[in-house]
Design a protein around this motif. Structure first.
Motif, PDB file in Angstrom:
ATOM      1  N   THR A   1       0.805  -1.217  -0.168  1.00 13.52           N
ATOM      2  CA  THR A   1      -0.020   0.391  -0.227  1.00 13.52           C
ATOM      3  C   THR A   1       0.937   1.320   0.194  1.00 13.52           C
ATOM      4  N   THR A   2       0.480   2.295  -0.449  1.00 16.93           N
ATOM      5  CA  THR A   2       0.977   3.641  -0.974  1.00 16.93           C
ATOM      6  C   THR A   2       0.353   4.607  -0.121  1.00 16.93           C
ATOM      7  N   LEU A   3       0.173   4.785   0.866  1.00 16.22           N
ATOM      8  CA  LEU A   3      -0.842   5.982   1.996  1.00 16.22           C
ATOM      9  C   LEU A   3      -0.264   7.079   2.076  1.00 16.22           C
ATOM     10  N   MET A   4       0.833   7.271   1.431  1.00 16.83           N
ATOM     11  CA  MET A   4       1.305   8.742   1.339  1.00 16.83           C
ATOM     12  C   MET A   4       1.172   9.531   0.349  1.00 16.83           C
TER      13      MET A   4
ATOM     14  N   SER B   1      -4.248   4.146  -1.812  1.00 18.76           N
ATOM     15  CA  SER B   1      -4.502   2.745  -2.099  1.00 18.76           C
ATOM     16  C   SER B   1      -5.672   2.901  -0.536  1.00 18.76           C
ATOM     17  N   SER B   2      -5.948   2.001  -0.595  1.00 14.51           N
ATOM     18  CA  SER B   2      -7.281   1.288   1.012  1.00 14.51           C
ATOM     19  C   SER B   2      -6.398   1.703   2.329  1.00 14.51           C
ATOM     20  N   TYR B   3      -7.523   2.112   3.154  1.00  9.35           N
ATOM     21  CA  TYR B   3      -7.366   2.047   4.203  1.00  9.35           C
ATOM     22  C   TYR B   3      -8.347   2.927   5.359  1.00  9.35           C
ATOM     23  N   ILE B   4      -8.041   2.832   6.420  1.00 12.70           N
ATOM     24  CA  ILE B   4      -9.033   3.011   7.798  1.00 12.70           C
ATOM     25  C   ILE B   4      -8.739   4.612   8.541  1.00 12.70           C
ATOM     26  N   LEU B   5      -9.224   5.592   8.393  1.00 10.26           N
ATOM     27  CA  LEU B   5      -8.635   6.704   8.751  1.00 10.26           C
ATOM     28  C   LEU B   5      -9.301   6.087   9.943  1.00 10.26           C
ATOM     29  N   TRP B   6      -8.302   6.719  11.820  1.00  9.60           N
ATOM     30  CA  TRP B   6      -8.741   6.790  12.222  1.00  9.60           C
ATOM     31  C   TRP B   6      -8.761   8.115  13.669  1.00  9.60           C
ATOM     32  N   ALA B   7      -9.315   8.715  14.026  1.00 10.35           N
ATOM     33  CA  ALA B   7      -9.535  10.048  14.790  1.00 10.35           C
ATOM     34  C   ALA B   7      -9.331   9.643  16.470  1.00 10.35           C
TER      35      ALA B   7
END
Length: 405
Positions: free
Chosen positions: A229-232, A236-242
């Motif tokens: 995954t290339t989150l920068m 790509s897919s991800y889960i945002l957490w805050a």
């Protein structure tokens, strides 16, 4: 032809520019970023039906379709969970027949790229607004590089620290809420999906521990199932957490902490929570973890309309706790575009826009602040009462529809 200047090339300002350009109006956007790629950062954006309708109406058809083609495929059913992943309430969000009336998840980077498309001759980069002067021929804009421009109508879309607002409405203030939030991205790959409860990937969730803090989760699922995954660059897919907490819960030097240190701090604060929630934080790359101090605007009384107006965070900056800031800015852009292209005298059109915008905009500010305060509430009894209400609403559909429909 009326010349319209938009100060700021964020989501709201660019949506307005697209709509004005689509309607054949002369519009210029002045953006402080030096290049289109200066702002390759940020998290996913939830686009609600207000935002979707604005994008549909302001974008040319091919860009609206490009937006739809790049949105996430995850569900929009919203869950309330305890810190041990016990389900409190699930709000079902049925898919709308028309995508313009639906909910969408989109990368902020991707959305800005789409909004910039076709505006090469409209957006002036490297233009940091300094001040303006009103003249008989219009409004003269002054920029830090020493250049000037003249416009018949000026729209402030330059964010929460708007310099236009500071000059035009100096009594319109933003204040600190005392709430601090740390956000990050948990990568979604074929392997990591198997490590966490499916509810965490099926849709957004609000996690409610006993008191003093909260955790918001939102998947940005593009359907990829690979191992990398290339989150920068947000492709790509991800889960945002805050993760948010009130005064005194974070270290005093939190603003000086690195991404890795912020991650360790949050991990320690949730050490007794469900292992799947801890994994979201512990497996996030530190470069995706950042500090988000929470500020809010203060609603003000109506002002006399002129050929200067404002949209988005420039006038009604709000906390991110309800995820509606971008959508209210898009709603502003659509409404202002309709007003300015309706054939009425500019000040009359702006007056009508501002009357409506103040109504829903400042209501959103108040609702967002209330949600933020509840998110980190220190009262154990209030949190127990809210959880009891959620469980009751889950048992009785009529109550759930009345409260959340």
């Amino acid at each position: 032809m009326t010349n319209i200047a938009v100060i700021g090339g964020g989501i709201g300002g660019l949506c307005l520019a697209q709509g004005l350009r689509k309607a054949g109006h002369d519009v210029s956007v002045y953006e402080r970023d030096r290049t289109p790629t200066d702002r390759l950062q940020g998290y996913r954006v939830h686009i609600d039906p207000n935002g979707a309708r604005a994008l549909h109406d302001c974008l040319p058809p091919h860009l609206w379709q490009e937006f739809l083609d790049t949105t996430g495929h995850g569900g929009q059913d919203f869950g309330f969970l305890t810190e041990q992943l016990a389900s409190l309430l699930l709000i079902e969000t049925p898919k709308a027949a028309d995508p313009a009336d639906d909910h969408h998840s989109v990368s902020r980077i991707t959305l800005r790229r789409i909004l910039l498309s076709g505006l090469d001759d409209v957006v002036r980069f490297g233009k940091t607004f300094e001040r303006y002067e009103s003249t008989p021929d219009g409004t003269t804009l002054f920029f830090e590089d020493g250049t000037t421009a003249t416009a018949d109508i000026v729209v402030a879309a330059d964010g929460g620290n708007s310099r236009v607002r500071q000059q035009y409405l100096p009594h319109a203030q933003r204040v600190e809420t005392g709430i601090t939030t740390v956000a990050g991205k948990f990568p979604l790959t074929a392997r990591t999906r198997k490590l966490i409860d499916r509810r965490l990937t099926d849709g957004p969730n609000n996690v409610l521990p006993p008191k003093g803090m909260g955790l918001f989760l939102a998947p940005h699922d593009l359907g990829d199932t690979g191992e990398t995954t290339t989150l920068m660059d947000d492709t790509s897919s991800y889960i945002l957490w805050a993760f948010g907490a009130g005064k005194g819960r974070f270290p005093a030097d939190v603003a000086a902490l690195t991404g890795e240190q912020l991650k360790r701090t949050v991990a320690q604060m949730i050490h007794s929570w469900h292992p799947d929630l801890r994994k979201l934080v512990e497996m996030s790359h530190p470069d995706t973890v950042s500090l988000l101090p929470i500020r809010t605007s203060i609603p003000i009384e109506p002002w006399q309309p002129t050929t200067i107006t404002l949209l988005g965070d420039a006038i009604h900056s709000m906390t991110p706790m309800r995820g509606i800031g971008a959508n209210v800015a898009l709603r502003d852009a659509r409404l202002l575009c309709q007003a300015l292209t309706g054939g009425r005298p500019p000040v009359e059109a702006i007056a009508d826009y501002e009357t409506q915008m103040r109504g829903y905009g400042f209501a959103a500010v108040r609702d967002s602040l209330k949600a933020a305060e509840q998110f980190v509430g220190e009262s154990v009894m209030a949190r127990i009462g809210f959880k009891t209400f959620l469980r009751t609403a889950q048992r009785f559909p009529s109550l759930k529809h009345k409260a959340f429909g």
